[in-house]
Write an enzyme that holds these catalytic residues in place. Sequence first.
Site, PDB file in Angstrom:
ATOM      1  N   PRO A  21      45.639  39.369  36.387  1.00 49.35           N
ATOM      2  CA  PRO A  21      45.906  40.773  36.106  1.00 49.35           C
ATOM      3  C   PRO A  21      44.725  41.707  36.339  1.00 49.35           C
ATOM      4  O   PRO A  21      43.597  41.394  35.990  1.00 49.35           O
ATOM      5  CB  PRO A  21      46.318  40.774  34.631  1.00 49.35           C
ATOM      6  CG  PRO A  21      45.913  39.462  34.092  1.00 49.35           C
ATOM      7  CD  PRO A  21      45.913  38.506  35.241  1.00 49.35           C
ATOM      8  N   ASN A  22      45.042  42.817  36.946  1.00 58.91           N
ATOM      9  CA  ASN A  22      44.134  43.943  37.196  1.00 58.91           C
ATOM     10  C   ASN A  22      43.156  43.708  38.338  1.00 58.91           C
ATOM     11  O   ASN A  22      42.468  44.640  38.751  1.00 58.91           O
ATOM     12  CB  ASN A  22      43.377  44.349  35.918  1.00 58.91           C
ATOM     13  CG  ASN A  22      44.315  44.832  34.842  1.00 58.91           C
ATOM     14  OD1 ASN A  22      45.107  45.723  35.090  1.00 58.91           O
ATOM     15  ND2 ASN A  22      44.265  44.228  33.664  1.00 58.91           N
ATOM     16  N   ARG A  29      37.960  50.821  40.850  1.00 61.78           N
ATOM     17  CA  ARG A  29      37.596  51.284  39.499  1.00 61.78           C
ATOM     18  C   ARG A  29      36.422  50.442  39.004  1.00 61.78           C
ATOM     19  O   ARG A  29      36.245  49.314  39.436  1.00 61.78           O
ATOM     20  CB  ARG A  29      38.743  51.068  38.490  1.00 61.78           C
ATOM     21  CG  ARG A  29      40.072  51.631  38.866  1.00 61.78           C
ATOM     22  CD  ARG A  29      40.302  52.982  38.180  1.00 61.78           C
ATOM     23  NE  ARG A  29      41.717  53.327  38.140  1.00 61.78           N
ATOM     24  CZ  ARG A  29      42.464  53.610  39.209  1.00 61.78           C
ATOM     25  NH1 ARG A  29      41.935  53.538  40.407  1.00 61.78           N
ATOM     26  NH2 ARG A  29      43.732  53.947  39.069  1.00 61.78           N
ATOM     27  N   TYR A  34      32.509  45.501  38.281  1.00 60.72           N
ATOM     28  CA  TYR A  34      33.175  44.544  39.170  1.00 60.72           C
ATOM     29  C   TYR A  34      32.779  44.680  40.645  1.00 60.72           C
ATOM     30  O   TYR A  34      33.284  43.932  41.485  1.00 60.72           O
ATOM     31  CB  TYR A  34      34.692  44.676  39.023  1.00 60.72           C
ATOM     32  CG  TYR A  34      35.170  44.324  37.624  1.00 60.72           C
ATOM     33  CD1 TYR A  34      35.092  43.010  37.163  1.00 60.72           C
ATOM     34  CD2 TYR A  34      35.652  45.290  36.750  1.00 60.72           C
ATOM     35  CE1 TYR A  34      35.500  42.676  35.874  1.00 60.72           C
ATOM     36  CE2 TYR A  34      36.067  44.963  35.461  1.00 60.72           C
ATOM     37  CZ  TYR A  34      35.987  43.659  35.039  1.00 60.72           C
ATOM     38  OH  TYR A  34      36.381  43.327  33.769  1.00 60.72           O
ATOM     39  N   ASN A  85      40.759  32.966  39.318  1.00 57.25           N
ATOM     40  CA  ASN A  85      40.271  33.990  38.407  1.00 57.25           C
ATOM     41  C   ASN A  85      41.503  34.517  37.695  1.00 57.25           C
ATOM     42  O   ASN A  85      42.234  35.364  38.228  1.00 57.25           O
ATOM     43  CB  ASN A  85      39.536  35.110  39.143  1.00 57.25           C
ATOM     44  CG  ASN A  85      38.935  36.120  38.162  1.00 57.25           C
ATOM     45  OD1 ASN A  85      39.271  36.105  36.971  1.00 57.25           O
ATOM     46  ND2 ASN A  85      38.060  36.987  38.639  1.00 57.25           N
ATOM     47  N   ALA A  88      42.149  38.392  32.353  1.00 64.50           N
ATOM     48  CA  ALA A  88      42.264  38.342  30.891  1.00 64.50           C
ATOM     49  C   ALA A  88      43.092  37.150  30.410  1.00 64.50           C
ATOM     50  O   ALA A  88      42.907  36.686  29.274  1.00 64.50           O
ATOM     51  CB  ALA A  88      42.872  39.643  30.380  1.00 64.50           C
ATOM     52  N   ASP A  98      48.344  24.874  30.974  1.00 63.95           N
ATOM     53  CA  ASP A  98      49.281  23.748  31.136  1.00 63.95           C
ATOM     54  C   ASP A  98      49.674  23.562  32.602  1.00 63.95           C
ATOM     55  O   ASP A  98      49.832  22.422  33.069  1.00 63.95           O
ATOM     56  CB  ASP A  98      50.528  23.955  30.271  1.00 63.95           C
ATOM     57  CG  ASP A  98      50.249  23.753  28.786  1.00 63.95           C
ATOM     58  OD1 ASP A  98      49.168  23.244  28.438  1.00 63.95           O
ATOM     59  OD2 ASP A  98      51.120  24.115  27.966  1.00 63.95           O
ATOM     60  N   GLU A 109      37.242  27.643  38.054  1.00 63.09           N
ATOM     61  CA  GLU A 109      37.414  28.901  37.318  1.00 63.09           C
ATOM     62  C   GLU A 109      36.323  29.863  37.768  1.00 63.09           C
ATOM     63  O   GLU A 109      35.140  29.528  37.710  1.00 63.09           O
ATOM     64  CB  GLU A 109      37.295  28.605  35.816  1.00 63.09           C
ATOM     65  CG  GLU A 109      37.392  29.852  34.959  1.00 63.09           C
ATOM     66  CD  GLU A 109      37.178  29.542  33.466  1.00 63.09           C
ATOM     67  OE1 GLU A 109      37.158  28.346  33.074  1.00 63.09           O
ATOM     68  OE2 GLU A 109      37.005  30.505  32.699  1.00 63.09           O
ATOM     69  N   HIS A 111      34.739  33.865  37.549  1.00 65.28           N
ATOM     70  CA  HIS A 111      34.695  35.212  36.974  1.00 65.28           C
ATOM     71  C   HIS A 111      33.634  36.010  37.694  1.00 65.28           C
ATOM     72  O   HIS A 111      32.515  35.513  37.898  1.00 65.28           O
ATOM     73  CB  HIS A 111      34.396  35.172  35.475  1.00 65.28           C
ATOM     74  CG  HIS A 111      35.451  34.435  34.723  1.00 65.28           C
ATOM     75  ND1 HIS A 111      36.709  34.955  34.543  1.00 65.28           N
ATOM     76  CD2 HIS A 111      35.452  33.203  34.182  1.00 65.28           C
ATOM     77  CE1 HIS A 111      37.440  34.058  33.906  1.00 65.28           C
ATOM     78  NE2 HIS A 111      36.708  32.989  33.676  1.00 65.28           N
ATOM     79  N   ILE A 112      33.976  37.208  38.051  1.00 64.02           N
ATOM     80  CA  ILE A 112      33.028  38.089  38.746  1.00 64.02           C
ATOM     81  C   ILE A 112      31.868  38.430  37.813  1.00 64.02           C
ATOM     82  O   ILE A 112      30.708  38.427  38.220  1.00 64.02           O
ATOM     83  CB  ILE A 112      33.767  39.367  39.212  1.00 64.02           C
ATOM     84  CG1 ILE A 112      34.832  38.982  40.251  1.00 64.02           C
ATOM     85  CG2 ILE A 112      32.786  40.397  39.765  1.00 64.02           C
ATOM     86  CD1 ILE A 112      35.853  40.070  40.529  1.00 64.02           C
ATOM     87  N   ARG A 118      29.365  39.216  27.676  1.00 63.31           N
ATOM     88  CA  ARG A 118      30.277  40.315  27.327  1.00 63.31           C
ATOM     89  C   ARG A 118      30.830  40.109  25.910  1.00 63.31           C
ATOM     90  O   ARG A 118      30.261  39.382  25.127  1.00 63.31           O
ATOM     91  CB  ARG A 118      31.385  40.422  28.386  1.00 63.31           C
ATOM     92  CG  ARG A 118      30.810  40.734  29.786  1.00 63.31           C
ATOM     93  CD  ARG A 118      31.889  40.916  30.820  1.00 63.31           C
ATOM     94  NE  ARG A 118      32.738  42.083  30.521  1.00 63.31           N
ATOM     95  CZ  ARG A 118      33.817  42.402  31.230  1.00 63.31           C
ATOM     96  NH1 ARG A 118      34.164  41.656  32.271  1.00 63.31           N
ATOM     97  NH2 ARG A 118      34.532  43.454  30.905  1.00 63.31           N
ATOM     98  N   ARG A 122      35.734  37.222  25.138  1.00 55.18           N
ATOM     99  CA  ARG A 122      35.707  36.696  26.513  1.00 55.18           C
ATOM    100  C   ARG A 122      34.935  35.380  26.607  1.00 55.18           C
ATOM    101  O   ARG A 122      34.851  34.784  27.674  1.00 55.18           O
ATOM    102  CB  ARG A 122      35.085  37.723  27.469  1.00 55.18           C
ATOM    103  CG  ARG A 122      35.874  39.000  27.601  1.00 55.18           C
ATOM    104  CD  ARG A 122      35.285  39.914  28.659  1.00 55.18           C
ATOM    105  NE  ARG A 122      35.673  41.293  28.420  1.00 55.18           N
ATOM    106  CZ  ARG A 122      36.821  41.845  28.822  1.00 55.18           C
ATOM    107  NH1 ARG A 122      37.679  41.131  29.515  1.00 55.18           N
ATOM    108  NH2 ARG A 122      37.104  43.105  28.546  1.00 55.18           N
TER     109      ARG A 122
HETATM  110  O1  CA2 Z   1      34.779  38.795  35.312  1.00 49.78           O
HETATM  111  C1  CA2 Z   1      35.939  38.514  35.663  1.00 49.78           C
HETATM  112  O2  CA2 Z   1      36.213  38.182  36.810  1.00 49.78           O
HETATM  113  C2  CA2 Z   1      37.090  38.615  34.661  1.00 49.78           C
HETATM  114  O3  CA2 Z   1      37.977  37.542  34.916  1.00 49.78           O
HETATM  115  C3  CA2 Z   1      37.751  39.950  34.929  1.00 49.78           C
HETATM  116  C4  CA2 Z   1      38.877  40.259  33.948  1.00 49.78           C
HETATM  117  C5  CA2 Z   1      38.397  40.093  32.510  1.00 49.78           C
HETATM  118  O4  CA2 Z   1      39.478  40.272  31.628  1.00 49.78           O
HETATM  119  C6  CA2 Z   1      37.767  38.728  32.279  1.00 49.78           C
HETATM  120  O5  CA2 Z   1      37.296  38.678  30.946  1.00 49.78           O
HETATM  121  C7  CA2 Z   1      36.611  38.513  33.229  1.00 49.78           C
HETATM  122  C8  CA2 Z   1      39.348  41.705  34.134  1.00 49.78           C
HETATM  123  C9  CA2 Z   1      39.801  42.001  35.523  1.00 49.78           C
HETATM  124  C10 CA2 Z   1      39.871  43.475  35.670  1.00 49.78           C
HETATM  125  O6  CA2 Z   1      39.669  43.788  37.032  1.00 49.78           O
HETATM  126  C11 CA2 Z   1      39.370  45.083  37.332  1.00 49.78           C
HETATM  127  C12 CA2 Z   1      38.820  45.290  38.559  1.00 49.78           C
HETATM  128  C13 CA2 Z   1      38.457  46.559  38.926  1.00 49.78           C
HETATM  129  C14 CA2 Z   1      38.669  47.620  38.072  1.00 49.78           C
HETATM  130  C15 CA2 Z   1      39.236  47.394  36.839  1.00 49.78           C
HETATM  131  C16 CA2 Z   1      39.588  46.111  36.466  1.00 49.78           C
END
Ligand code: CA2
Length: 158
Positions: A21-22, A29, A34, A85, A88, A98, A109, A111-112, A118, A122
């Site tokens: 997600p996202n 953004r 990110y 990735n 959330a 699972d 796994e 994460h950026i 953080r 998280r």
């Molecule tokens: O650091 C990561 O890659 C995360 O997986 C990113 C997730 C966050 O919930 C994890 O804790 C860590 C959030 C992704 C949101 O992606 C966006 C990208 C650009 C602008 C806004 C959100």
Amino acid sequence: MTEASPATEAGRDTILVLNGPNLNLLGTREPEKYGTATLADVEQLAKDAAAAYGLDVECFQSNHEGALVDAIHAARGKAIGIVLNAGAYTHTSVAIRDAISAVQLPAVEVHITNVHAREEFRHHSYLSDISKAVIAGAGVMGYRFAVEYLAELNAGRA
Ligand code: CA2
């Protein structure tokens, strides 16, 4: 008779790169968090890294937990590994955990951001202990490292 190798129809082994997600918002953004690379940039980076090993990459992004579970199931017998990735859902999803366990494919796994630097919520991942490797805080380069690791693992060098 040798066991069939998981491969695409073209006959090349494939790595699934899965974003949750996202992550479709990458590069549009919160660049301070990110970075400026878009999801398309990330997917191309993963494809380039895999191509250097003669491997293909299949990419999928979804904001929906069940769609991610379905994509993991579909990788069974098709992919040699999964770069994940889960966004959330990393911190909440027993269903994705699972699914990864069920398909018995090596998962990395990614994460950026450095999730450990953080918020407390998280710090826990439902995926880390069932993943072959965890990469966090290397920015989008983490996807390249993950692909390279899975390629080396597939070649018996990792
Ligand atoms: O650091 C990561 O890659 C995360 O997986 C990113 C997730 C966050 O919930 C994890 O804790 C860590 C959030 C992704 C949101 O992606 C966006 C990208 C650009 C602008 C806004 C959100």
